[in-house]
Write an enzyme that holds these catalytic residues in place. Structure first.
Site, PDB file in Angstrom:
ATOM      1  N   CYS A  33      35.750  44.743-159.029  1.00  0.00           N
ATOM      2  CA  CYS A  33      36.896  45.568-158.646  1.00  0.00           C
ATOM      3  C   CYS A  33      37.602  45.052-157.387  1.00  0.00           C
ATOM      4  O   CYS A  33      38.674  45.553-157.039  1.00  0.00           O
ATOM      5  CB  CYS A  33      36.451  47.012-158.439  1.00  0.00           C
ATOM      6  SG  CYS A  33      35.401  47.614-159.779  1.00  0.00           S
ATOM      7  N   HIS A  76      39.980  52.199-151.226  1.00  0.00           N
ATOM      8  CA  HIS A  76      39.422  51.932-152.558  1.00  0.00           C
ATOM      9  C   HIS A  76      39.265  53.243-153.326  1.00  0.00           C
ATOM     10  O   HIS A  76      39.730  53.359-154.455  1.00  0.00           O
ATOM     11  CB  HIS A  76      38.083  51.211-152.423  1.00  0.00           C
ATOM     12  CG  HIS A  76      37.440  50.908-153.736  1.00  0.00           C
ATOM     13  ND1 HIS A  76      37.928  49.948-154.598  1.00  0.00           N
ATOM     14  CD2 HIS A  76      36.355  51.442-154.348  1.00  0.00           C
ATOM     15  CE1 HIS A  76      37.174  49.904-155.679  1.00  0.00           C
ATOM     16  NE2 HIS A  76      36.212  50.803-155.554  1.00  0.00           N
ATOM     17  N   HIS A  91      41.086  53.698-162.547  1.00  0.00           N
ATOM     18  CA  HIS A  91      40.527  52.531-161.859  1.00  0.00           C
ATOM     19  C   HIS A  91      40.831  51.300-162.702  1.00  0.00           C
ATOM     20  O   HIS A  91      40.252  51.089-163.769  1.00  0.00           O
ATOM     21  CB  HIS A  91      39.018  52.720-161.697  1.00  0.00           C
ATOM     22  CG  HIS A  91      38.373  51.769-160.744  1.00  0.00           C
ATOM     23  ND1 HIS A  91      38.896  50.533-160.453  1.00  0.00           N
ATOM     24  CD2 HIS A  91      37.244  51.872-160.000  1.00  0.00           C
ATOM     25  CE1 HIS A  91      38.120  49.916-159.584  1.00  0.00           C
ATOM     26  NE2 HIS A  91      37.106  50.706-159.295  1.00  0.00           N
TER      27      HIS A  91
END
Length: 544
Positions: A179, A314, A354
């Site tokens: 990620c 994040h 996400h």
């Protein structure tokens, strides 16, 4: 090789994106964020249908898996002919390669850089992805696997395909730090620019969920939110919701961008990539490592953390992940601030899910848009996470559409963007507003007297493409009636690649330009608009 000056910075000069379900541009994305939108939905009916009926155990596994998230409407459609790809080869092409091709072209156009003008140059391509679902899916069917699968189903192809199509000779690499991928890619590109290795960089991040395999695995690990929503920094955070999408930014040394008249959308003042090291588990966050990363990035950039206005965090959407991140942010960016100037915190994941390898570049695009518009969109959440003392933290969640905090004219707007990978890679980028408000393409075009007729040339690879482009430009002009006709003509003539299908409109006012563009779009005969296809041997004739 040109070596950059010690105090040189890197500029973001172009952006393009696709987010679920139909956010097709940065302008679409900004309107969506301002409205506080969310893209979470049920999985498209046809997406994983073949897997649901392939085996009784597969049916059971899918029934027990979260099938909600943020999904793109169209991952199959592709104008393969535009990119010189045959129909058979297109069948073996990972959709992530298709999106990287399309968005690179759009981002370069946004920067005012004709893509085909880069042929033979040292432009670097850095593409982040961490899902190879499509390749695995194709290779499962061994009888159908052919030669085109060699490049069409791989990670490296996401970057290499762009370099091949545009004939680029600079570094070309796929980046997988989970990620954290797209901010890692941006960090690598920034290093190449500052060292003088490359003059221009294309940085992208993508995620497409072609199979349910990773959903099943993450669901088994308890990492996914039952309702498919990433509740970043929310007291009820219960896992993350996966999302599909892609974003691309174009980077250039700031001095070169100003010299060449490119629009400077933001300045990348610093960046860093680090590792969690050993924590409670490979997937578990490490707050002390995050704190170290933040201190290092700001110390290297020579920027006091207390002068950062906003952090696009994040926002894992898990109790432990959010708690560790907020604590690190409070210790570094929340310290030494006046009580009336907390560091604002937000995350785009509750809006679009996400995006994994593309989550960092999605945060960069959101932050650049907010910085330029002077407003920060609300971070969707319920009750704030209760793992820290908000009143004493120096942080505040953005709970509405708020003005960008005033800097008093003494410094540029500043923001940080963070991404954390499930394997432990952590990354942070420091962005600043461009202090030279007059820099960019608007400065590069002369402005003729009002009422002077101007030629507006357009081109595309096909007649349908030309019609679509004419309609898009007409819409753009209608939304911006005060835009300079000279700048529009200059951009269309000199800052776009000219393809075989040509058209042109002669106009002396925005209204006349829109009318001529509509004539082209709808193939109506008109005195001010013409179109035709360029000959391979045109004898040097041009518009007169």
């Amino acid at each position: 090789m040109q070596t950059a000056a010690a105090d040189e910075a890197v500029a973001i000069v172009g952006m393009a994106c696709r987010f679920a379900p139909d956010l097709l541009s940065a302008e679409d994305f900004w309107r969506f964020l301002v409205e506080g939108g969310s893209t979470v939905s049920d999985m498209p009916d046809k997406r994983w249908k073949a897997y649901a009926s392939s085996h009784p155990k597969a049916t059971t596994a899918l029934r027990e898996t979260v099938l909600k998230g943020s999904f793109l409407d169209d991952i199959e459609g592709f104008d393969a002919d535009f990119f010189g790809i045959s129909p058979r080869e297109a069948d073996f092409l990972d959709p992530q390669q298709r999106f990287m091709l399309e968005l690179t072209w759009e981002a370069l156009a946004d920067a005012g850089i004709p893509p085909l003008s880069l042929r033979g140059g040292q432009t670097g391509v850095y593409a982040a992805a961490n899902s190879n679902d499509y390749g695995r899916r194709l290779l499962e069917d061994i009888p159908l696997t052919g030669a085109y699968a060699v490049n069409g189903t791989t990670f490296y192809g996401i970057a290499n395909r762009v370099s091949y199509f545009l004939d680029l000779r600079g570094p070309s690499m796929a980046v997988d730090t989970a990620c954290a991928g797209s901010l890692t890619a941006l960090h690598l590109a920034r290093g190449g620019l500052l060292s003088g290795e490359i003059p221009l960089a294309v940085v992208g991040g993508l995620n497409i969920m072609s199979t349910p395999a990773l959903n099943v695995a993450l669901n088994g690990a308890g990492a996914m939110s039952p309702d498919g929503r990433s509740k970043a920094f929310d007291r009820d955070a219960d896992g993350y919701g996966r999302g599909e999408g892609a974003g691309v930014v174009v980077l250039k040394r700031l001095s070169d961008a100003r010299r060449d008249g490119n629009p400077v959308l933001a300045v990348v003042r610093g960046s860093g990539v680090f590792q969690d090291g050993r924590s409670d588990g490979m997937m578990a966050p490490n707050g002390s490592a995050q704190e170290h990363m933040l201190r290092e990035v700001y110390e290297r950039a020579g920027i006091a953390p207390a002068t950062v206005d906003y952090v696009e965090a994040h926002g894992t959407g898990t109790p432990s992940g959010d708690g560790e991140e907020l604590t690190a942010l409070a210790r570094v960016l929340g310290t030494g601030r006046p009580d009336d100037r907390p560091c604002l915190i937000g995350s785009v994941k509750p809006n679009i899910g996400h995006i994994e390898g593309g989550s960092g570049v999605a945060g960069v695009i959101k932050t650049v848009l907010a910085m330029r518009h002077g407003r920060i969109p609300r971070s969707l959440h319920g009750a704030p996470h209760d793992g820290i003392d908000w009143d004493g933290s120096g942080l505040r969640l953005v709970d509405g559409l708020v003005p960008w905090p005033s800097t008093g004219g003494t410094r540029p707007r500043r923001a940080g963007v963070s991404s954390y990978g499930v394997g432990g890679t952590i990354s942070h980028v420091l962005l600043e507003q461009d202090v030279d408000a007059d820099s960019g393409a608007a400065r590069s075009a002369d402005r003729p007297a009002s009422g002077r007729a101007t030629v507006f040339p357009l081109s595309a690879a096909s007649a349908a493409g030309l019609r679509g482009l004419a309609a898009k430009v007409a819409d753009w002009v209608e939304e911006r009636p005060d835009a300079s006709l000279a700048s529009i003509g200059h951009t269309l003539a000199l800052r776009r690649s000219h393809l075989a299908q040509r058209g042109a409109v002669v106009a002396d006012s925005p209204e006349a330009l829109v009318e001529g563009l509509r004539d082209l779009a709808e193939e109506r005969a008109g005195q001010s608009a013409v179109s035709d296809r360029a000959s391979a041997d045109d004898g040097g004739v041009t518009w007169v």
